[in-house]
Design a protein around this motif. Sequence first.
Motif, PDB file in Angstrom:
ATOM      1  N   PRO A 181       2.229  13.552 -25.258  1.00 17.61           N
ATOM      2  CA  PRO A 181       2.172  12.680 -24.083  1.00 17.61           C
ATOM      3  C   PRO A 181       2.449  13.411 -22.773  1.00 17.61           C
ATOM      4  N   SER A 182       2.928  14.637 -22.843  1.00 13.80           N
ATOM      5  CA  SER A 182       3.230  15.389 -21.630  1.00 13.80           C
ATOM      6  C   SER A 182       2.053  16.245 -21.169  1.00 13.80           C
ATOM      7  N   CYS A 183       1.512  17.081 -22.076  1.00 16.72           N
ATOM      8  CA  CYS A 183       0.451  18.018 -21.685  1.00 16.72           C
ATOM      9  C   CYS A 183      -0.902  17.683 -22.299  1.00 16.72           C
ATOM     10  N   GLU A 184      -0.944  16.671 -23.151  1.00 14.49           N
ATOM     11  CA  GLU A 184      -2.152  16.179 -23.806  1.00 14.49           C
ATOM     12  C   GLU A 184      -2.784  17.187 -24.766  1.00 14.49           C
ATOM     13  N   SER A 185      -2.029  18.200 -25.202  1.00 10.79           N
ATOM     14  CA  SER A 185      -2.539  19.116 -26.221  1.00 10.79           C
ATOM     15  C   SER A 185      -2.284  18.509 -27.599  1.00 10.79           C
ATOM     16  N   ASP A 186      -2.938  19.063 -28.604  1.00 16.19           N
ATOM     17  CA  ASP A 186      -2.755  18.581 -29.963  1.00 16.19           C
ATOM     18  C   ASP A 186      -1.450  19.113 -30.544  1.00 16.19           C
ATOM     19  N   VAL A 187      -0.682  18.221 -31.149  1.00 14.17           N
ATOM     20  CA  VAL A 187       0.553  18.578 -31.837  1.00 14.17           C
ATOM     21  C   VAL A 187       0.287  18.388 -33.320  1.00 14.17           C
ATOM     22  N   GLU A 188       0.398  19.470 -34.084  1.00 13.19           N
ATOM     23  CA  GLU A 188       0.161  19.404 -35.522  1.00 13.19           C
ATOM     24  C   GLU A 188       1.477  19.153 -36.247  1.00 13.19           C
ATOM     25  N   LEU A 189       1.503  18.115 -37.056  1.00 14.27           N
ATOM     26  CA  LEU A 189       2.674  17.771 -37.859  1.00 14.27           C
ATOM     27  C   LEU A 189       2.373  18.159 -39.294  1.00 14.27           C
ATOM     28  N   THR A 190       3.065  19.179 -39.806  1.00  9.31           N
ATOM     29  CA  THR A 190       2.789  19.660 -41.155  1.00  9.31           C
ATOM     30  C   THR A 190       3.484  18.803 -42.206  1.00  9.31           C
ATOM     31  N   ALA A 191       4.623  18.242 -41.864  1.00  7.70           N
ATOM     32  CA  ALA A 191       5.361  17.370 -42.787  1.00  7.70           C
ATOM     33  C   ALA A 191       5.231  15.929 -42.305  1.00  7.70           C
ATOM     34  N   ALA A 192       5.510  15.001 -43.185  1.00  3.98           N
ATOM     35  CA  ALA A 192       5.472  13.586 -42.809  1.00  3.98           C
ATOM     36  C   ALA A 192       6.591  13.320 -41.797  1.00  3.98           C
ATOM     37  N   PRO A 193       6.244  12.840 -40.614  1.00  6.32           N
ATOM     38  CA  PRO A 193       7.280  12.595 -39.606  1.00  6.32           C
ATOM     39  C   PRO A 193       8.145  11.398 -39.977  1.00  6.32           C
TER      40      PRO A 193
END
Length: 56
Positions: A7-19
């Motif tokens: 939500p800050s820089c609009e880049s993709d954040v990859e979540l490897t584990a279940a958040p």
Amino acid sequence: MTTVMCPSCESDVELTAAPRQNEIIECADCRSELEVLSVDPVLLALAPEAEEDWGE
């Protein structure tokens, strides 16, 4: 692996584990601390800043 938008820089954040809800993660691009608001669907928001309570 899940990918969501920062939500800050609009880049993709990859979540490897279940958040987990209320978990704090960091954006690899802008280093913002993000809070997981929802897990289905995954929804991120800027984590609130820690505030001093001045002993109250």
